[in-house]
Structure formats: structure tokens, C-alpha cells
Design a protein around this motif. Sequence first.
Motif, PDB file in Angstrom:
ATOM      1  N   SER A   7       0.832  -1.212   0.000  1.00  0.00           N
ATOM      2  CA  SER A   7       0.000   0.000   0.000  1.00  0.00           C
ATOM      3  C   SER A   7       0.863   1.257   0.000  1.00  0.00           C
ATOM      4  O   SER A   7       0.561   2.226  -0.692  1.00  0.00           O
ATOM      5  CB  SER A   7      -0.936   0.006   1.213  1.00  0.00           C
ATOM      6  OG  SER A   7      -1.848  -1.049   1.132  1.00  0.00           O
ATOM      7  N   ILE A  10       2.200   1.751  -3.515  1.00  0.00           N
ATOM      8  CA  ILE A  10       1.155   2.248  -4.416  1.00  0.00           C
ATOM      9  C   ILE A  10       0.939   3.738  -4.191  1.00  0.00           C
ATOM     10  O   ILE A  10       0.901   4.529  -5.144  1.00  0.00           O
ATOM     11  CB  ILE A  10      -0.149   1.455  -4.231  1.00  0.00           C
ATOM     12  CG1 ILE A  10       0.037   0.040  -4.798  1.00  0.00           C
ATOM     13  CG2 ILE A  10      -1.326   2.160  -4.896  1.00  0.00           C
ATOM     14  CD1 ILE A  10      -1.046  -0.942  -4.384  1.00  0.00           C
ATOM     15  N   GLN A  11       0.837   4.159  -2.936  1.00  0.00           N
ATOM     16  CA  GLN A  11       0.602   5.576  -2.635  1.00  0.00           C
ATOM     17  C   GLN A  11       1.786   6.443  -3.069  1.00  0.00           C
ATOM     18  O   GLN A  11       1.589   7.525  -3.624  1.00  0.00           O
ATOM     19  CB  GLN A  11       0.320   5.767  -1.131  1.00  0.00           C
ATOM     20  CG  GLN A  11      -0.982   5.165  -0.674  1.00  0.00           C
ATOM     21  CD  GLN A  11      -2.185   5.716  -1.406  1.00  0.00           C
ATOM     22  OE1 GLN A  11      -2.281   6.900  -1.693  1.00  0.00           O
ATOM     23  NE2 GLN A  11      -3.120   4.830  -1.741  1.00  0.00           N
ATOM     24  N   GLN A  13       3.898   5.829  -5.457  1.00  0.00           N
ATOM     25  CA  GLN A  13       3.936   5.909  -6.918  1.00  0.00           C
ATOM     26  C   GLN A  13       2.915   6.910  -7.430  1.00  0.00           C
ATOM     27  O   GLN A  13       3.136   7.567  -8.443  1.00  0.00           O
ATOM     28  CB  GLN A  13       3.675   4.538  -7.544  1.00  0.00           C
ATOM     29  CG  GLN A  13       4.851   3.597  -7.392  1.00  0.00           C
ATOM     30  CD  GLN A  13       4.513   2.239  -7.952  1.00  0.00           C
ATOM     31  OE1 GLN A  13       4.934   1.918  -9.059  1.00  0.00           O
ATOM     32  NE2 GLN A  13       3.750   1.464  -7.212  1.00  0.00           N
ATOM     33  N   LYS A  14       1.807   7.049  -6.736  1.00  0.00           N
ATOM     34  CA  LYS A  14       0.791   8.042  -7.124  1.00  0.00           C
ATOM     35  C   LYS A  14       1.282   9.450  -6.830  1.00  0.00           C
ATOM     36  O   LYS A  14       1.035  10.373  -7.608  1.00  0.00           O
ATOM     37  CB  LYS A  14      -0.517   7.799  -6.364  1.00  0.00           C
ATOM     38  CG  LYS A  14      -1.262   6.572  -6.805  1.00  0.00           C
ATOM     39  CD  LYS A  14      -2.536   6.418  -5.979  1.00  0.00           C
ATOM     40  CE  LYS A  14      -3.282   5.147  -6.322  1.00  0.00           C
ATOM     41  NZ  LYS A  14      -4.463   4.963  -5.466  1.00  0.00           N
ATOM     42  N   ASN A  15       1.958   9.609  -5.666  1.00  0.00           N
ATOM     43  CA  ASN A  15       2.410  10.931  -5.259  1.00  0.00           C
ATOM     44  C   ASN A  15       3.603  10.779  -4.310  1.00  0.00           C
ATOM     45  O   ASN A  15       3.422  10.597  -3.108  1.00  0.00           O
ATOM     46  CB  ASN A  15       1.284  11.700  -4.562  1.00  0.00           C
ATOM     47  CG  ASN A  15       1.729  13.067  -4.089  1.00  0.00           C
ATOM     48  OD1 ASN A  15       2.833  13.526  -4.390  1.00  0.00           O
ATOM     49  ND2 ASN A  15       0.876  13.734  -3.337  1.00  0.00           N
ATOM     50  N   LYS A  26      -3.633   7.363   4.911  1.00  0.00           N
ATOM     51  CA  LYS A  26      -4.119   6.532   3.807  1.00  0.00           C
ATOM     52  C   LYS A  26      -3.911   5.043   4.057  1.00  0.00           C
ATOM     53  O   LYS A  26      -4.711   4.229   3.613  1.00  0.00           O
ATOM     54  CB  LYS A  26      -3.464   6.957   2.487  1.00  0.00           C
ATOM     55  CG  LYS A  26      -3.948   8.302   1.984  1.00  0.00           C
ATOM     56  CD  LYS A  26      -3.329   8.624   0.642  1.00  0.00           C
ATOM     57  CE  LYS A  26      -3.790   9.969   0.131  1.00  0.00           C
ATOM     58  NZ  LYS A  26      -5.107   9.951  -0.459  1.00  0.00           N
ATOM     59  N   LYS A 137       3.084   3.032 -15.927  1.00  0.00           N
ATOM     60  CA  LYS A 137       2.098   2.266 -15.177  1.00  0.00           C
ATOM     61  C   LYS A 137       2.740   1.851 -13.863  1.00  0.00           C
ATOM     62  O   LYS A 137       3.724   1.117 -13.858  1.00  0.00           O
ATOM     63  CB  LYS A 137       1.658   1.041 -15.968  1.00  0.00           C
ATOM     64  CG  LYS A 137       0.554   0.254 -15.288  1.00  0.00           C
ATOM     65  CD  LYS A 137       0.251  -1.011 -16.064  1.00  0.00           C
ATOM     66  CE  LYS A 137      -0.879  -0.760 -17.014  1.00  0.00           C
ATOM     67  NZ  LYS A 137      -1.319  -2.003 -17.684  1.00  0.00           N
ATOM     68  N   PRO A 138       2.198   2.317 -12.734  1.00  0.00           N
ATOM     69  CA  PRO A 138       2.794   1.948 -11.445  1.00  0.00           C
ATOM     70  C   PRO A 138       2.523   0.487 -11.100  1.00  0.00           C
ATOM     71  O   PRO A 138       1.560  -0.106 -11.583  1.00  0.00           O
ATOM     72  CB  PRO A 138       2.093   2.880 -10.455  1.00  0.00           C
ATOM     73  CG  PRO A 138       0.821   3.270 -11.119  1.00  0.00           C
ATOM     74  CD  PRO A 138       1.084   3.236 -12.595  1.00  0.00           C
ATOM     75  N   THR A 140       1.061  -2.272  -8.872  1.00  0.00           N
ATOM     76  CA  THR A 140      -0.168  -2.227  -8.081  1.00  0.00           C
ATOM     77  C   THR A 140      -0.371  -3.530  -7.320  1.00  0.00           C
ATOM     78  O   THR A 140       0.338  -4.506  -7.534  1.00  0.00           O
ATOM     79  CB  THR A 140      -1.395  -2.011  -8.986  1.00  0.00           C
ATOM     80  OG1 THR A 140      -1.528  -3.155  -9.840  1.00  0.00           O
ATOM     81  CG2 THR A 140      -1.261  -0.750  -9.824  1.00  0.00           C
TER      82      THR A 140
END
Length: 153
Positions: A7, A10-11, A13-15, A26, A137-138, A140
Amino acid sequence: MDEIDHSILIQLQKNARISMTELGKKIVLSTPATNERVKKLEDKEVIKGYRAIIDPEKLNKNITAFILFDTKQGGKFKDFCKEQPIVVECHRLAGQFSYLVKVVTESVKILEEFIDATLSFGEPTTLIKLSSVVDYKPFTNDMVVLDRQRHPE
């Protein structure tokens, strides 16, 4: 690595600029626990670094090409690629070709000059990017689940 680590990845990689406090919210961990988890991922080099992703076209770099090389001069070719400012990636391959080089430049003329400079290393095959269907593409949780299904522990 557990689900919390996944998790976190993933977070980030988003920001990657998210604060540890916000990241903790989160993933439902305290800020100190989140800091500790991220530090461990960095120490293990699961997280290798943080970068700004730049749009080359905003810098007038409108030509992206992928060049496949078959060369017997691997060491010299690697050194050559490291010295070239238009080379943004260089990957050693197995199979028909020895290397895949990604170049980004402002003109076909500069691309052509680069290709000409590589001819002493071997035969290049050049592919010019028209557009990108998947630009980034991160990793996931879906990838983790698929990997666990293929390789159960």
C-alpha cells in the motif's frame, strides 16, 4: 513485504511528495510507523529514489526513438551511451539484440547524428515513437496478487 508495504508503494507511486502524515492516514498507520516502514523500504532499495517526471515535449524534445543494437563491443558501447546526453535509458538484452537504447532529442537531425556515431559499434535498428499507449504504469496490488498466484510461497 506485506500488504501495508504494498500500500505504501502504491501511494508513493501516485504521489512521491505526499507527507508521511498523509501517507499514514491513507494506510492507517501512525506517522512514526509510516516513517519507519518507508525507511526500511528505502534501505532495502525497494524504493530506489524519487524523481520528477518531465514531459520532454515541454522542453522542445519532440523526438523519442528506441534503437536496438547488436554489438560485440559491450563495454565500449555502454561507455559511449553513458556519455551521450540524449540517451535517457540503455538496457542490456538477451536475444537477437544486445542493447535497447532510448533517446530523446529535439530533431531528427540530432537523432541521425547519434545513429551515425554508433555505427562503429554495430548495426542499429531505429524505431521512432509516434505516441504512447501506456506511458507509465505503477506497480499495483493486482500485480502482487497475480505474482502470488503464479508463485505461491
